[in-house]
Design a protein around this motif. Sequence first.
Motif, PDB file in Angstrom:
ATOM      1  N   ILE A 117      58.324  53.854  96.115  1.00  0.00           N
ATOM      2  CA  ILE A 117      57.729  52.918  97.075  1.00  0.00           C
ATOM      3  C   ILE A 117      58.750  51.873  97.494  1.00  0.00           C
ATOM      4  O   ILE A 117      59.403  51.250  96.655  1.00  0.00           O
ATOM      5  CB  ILE A 117      56.480  52.252  96.468  1.00  0.00           C
ATOM      6  N   ASP A 118      58.887  51.676  98.795  1.00  0.00           N
ATOM      7  CA  ASP A 118      59.872  50.724  99.312  1.00  0.00           C
ATOM      8  C   ASP A 118      59.440  49.274  99.133  1.00  0.00           C
ATOM      9  O   ASP A 118      60.272  48.388  98.968  1.00  0.00           O
ATOM     10  CB  ASP A 118      60.141  50.995 100.795  1.00  0.00           C
ATOM     11  N   GLN A 119      58.137  49.028  99.205  1.00  0.00           N
ATOM     12  CA  GLN A 119      57.641  47.661  99.060  1.00  0.00           C
ATOM     13  C   GLN A 119      57.673  47.219  97.602  1.00  0.00           C
ATOM     14  O   GLN A 119      57.738  48.056  96.696  1.00  0.00           O
ATOM     15  CB  GLN A 119      56.209  47.543  99.588  1.00  0.00           C
ATOM     16  N   PRO A 120      57.585  45.916  97.356  1.00  0.00           N
ATOM     17  CA  PRO A 120      57.436  45.443  95.977  1.00  0.00           C
ATOM     18  C   PRO A 120      56.148  45.988  95.373  1.00  0.00           C
ATOM     19  O   PRO A 120      55.160  46.221  96.079  1.00  0.00           O
ATOM     20  CB  PRO A 120      57.362  43.914  96.123  1.00  0.00           C
ATOM     21  N   VAL A 121      56.162  46.198  94.069  1.00  0.00           N
ATOM     22  CA  VAL A 121      54.998  46.722  93.342  1.00  0.00           C
ATOM     23  C   VAL A 121      54.556  45.688  92.314  1.00  0.00           C
ATOM     24  O   VAL A 121      55.389  45.079  91.637  1.00  0.00           O
ATOM     25  CB  VAL A 121      55.345  48.051  92.634  1.00  0.00           C
ATOM     26  N   LEU A 122      53.254  45.480  92.213  1.00  0.00           N
ATOM     27  CA  LEU A 122      52.684  44.598  91.198  1.00  0.00           C
ATOM     28  C   LEU A 122      51.693  45.397  90.361  1.00  0.00           C
ATOM     29  O   LEU A 122      50.755  45.994  90.897  1.00  0.00           O
ATOM     30  CB  LEU A 122      51.978  43.404  91.842  1.00  0.00           C
ATOM     31  N   ILE A 123      51.916  45.414  89.054  1.00  0.00           N
ATOM     32  CA  ILE A 123      51.004  46.070  88.121  1.00  0.00           C
ATOM     33  C   ILE A 123      50.165  45.004  87.428  1.00  0.00           C
ATOM     34  O   ILE A 123      50.701  44.076  86.816  1.00  0.00           O
ATOM     35  CB  ILE A 123      51.782  46.868  87.059  1.00  0.00           C
ATOM     36  N   ILE A 124      48.851  45.127  87.553  1.00  0.00           N
ATOM     37  CA  ILE A 124      47.933  44.262  86.817  1.00  0.00           C
ATOM     38  C   ILE A 124      47.368  45.095  85.677  1.00  0.00           C
ATOM     39  O   ILE A 124      46.581  46.016  85.907  1.00  0.00           O
ATOM     40  CB  ILE A 124      46.791  43.738  87.710  1.00  0.00           C
ATOM     41  N   LYS A 125      47.780  44.803  84.461  1.00  0.00           N
ATOM     42  CA  LYS A 125      47.318  45.582  83.312  1.00  0.00           C
ATOM     43  C   LYS A 125      46.236  44.813  82.571  1.00  0.00           C
ATOM     44  O   LYS A 125      46.408  43.638  82.232  1.00  0.00           O
ATOM     45  CB  LYS A 125      48.474  45.921  82.371  1.00  0.00           C
TER      46      LYS A 125
END
Length: 359
Positions: A117-125
């Motif tokens: 993925i080119d965009q920033p990624v945010l993982i909410i765990k």
Amino acid sequence: MKLFATIVAVVSLLAAAEWATSAQDAPSSPDKVQVFILAGQSNMEGKASLETLRRQVKADRTKELFAPLHDGQGNYLVRDDVYITFFDRHGPLEVGYGSRGRFGPELGFGWKVGDVIDQPVLIIKVAWGGRSLFRDFRPPSAGMPEQTRLEQDLQAARKKNPEATLDDVRSSYGKSYRDMLEEIARVRENYEELFPKLRGKELELAGFVWFQGWNDMVNEEYSRDYARNMIHFIRDVRDELESPRLPFVIGQLGVGGPYTGDNARTDKREQFKARQLGAGGLPDFAGNVQVVKTDQYWDPEAAEAFKTWRDDIDAWRNFGDDRPYHYLGSPKIIYEIGQAFGESALRLRKMAAVRRQAS
């Protein structure tokens, strides 16, 4: 009334958050942060040993698998395009976002999706050990279980607290579900403070990964209702997050590896796995829900080493550092499971893009 008020408060909070239009419904902008929610119980919390990882990054049979995680000089890398929150911990993705001294599926998942993925990624765990879908994560539309079950729960509760009431028992159903939604809303409201580099960017909900099941599998009543409760869970989560076709990945229980017995129909674990698979098989889930079979990532060498772990603990830690129900605490197993979750999420994302183009 107390339970209803809590649910209303959570729904209101999520509505106020105003997620950007979900990735499956509109083209993604380079400025939008792709948000993935990873939820479940202890195996999502993360039990892969960092001590064992330190050894496996050098071992011949696993060093290639873990090569992307370090610089070759003994230093683990930190991603500058994938971010994570796990309750009171937050920052760029790196090893260690599991239980103390451990990591979970977020590591392989984040590396996989971050590379594509080119965009920033945010993982909410959001994960806690020892939780069931039948009770703790029970979704609102599943309703309450039968009165006989509630009465049994009340008797059990009164052994610990003689003042416990039936309302107390009812409020325990779905508590982790509500807490999960509150945590998602908290991160949505505060992400610019948690991650200054994301200031000015919109969040776009991109997928949900669910890895849970042990506490339901070991209880026949809970297990029987799993498929039904899982279907309600998916639909309720989508409704709460205002994302009708939110890509949803279900991690199927895989402890012990692929079944090698003679009659899977009478095996409790295999019956449960079939119910998990069935939960993802509805016609309206086609193309937006996938089940990942985690038993294919079981490590027979680690399982063999576990048999004699007490005889030589140091040798055992070359393979794992936990019990079988935590996938032996094996970095190899958990990292590969995380990668598989990422691959599944990316496939669903691609299928959503194809649907957009066709519509």
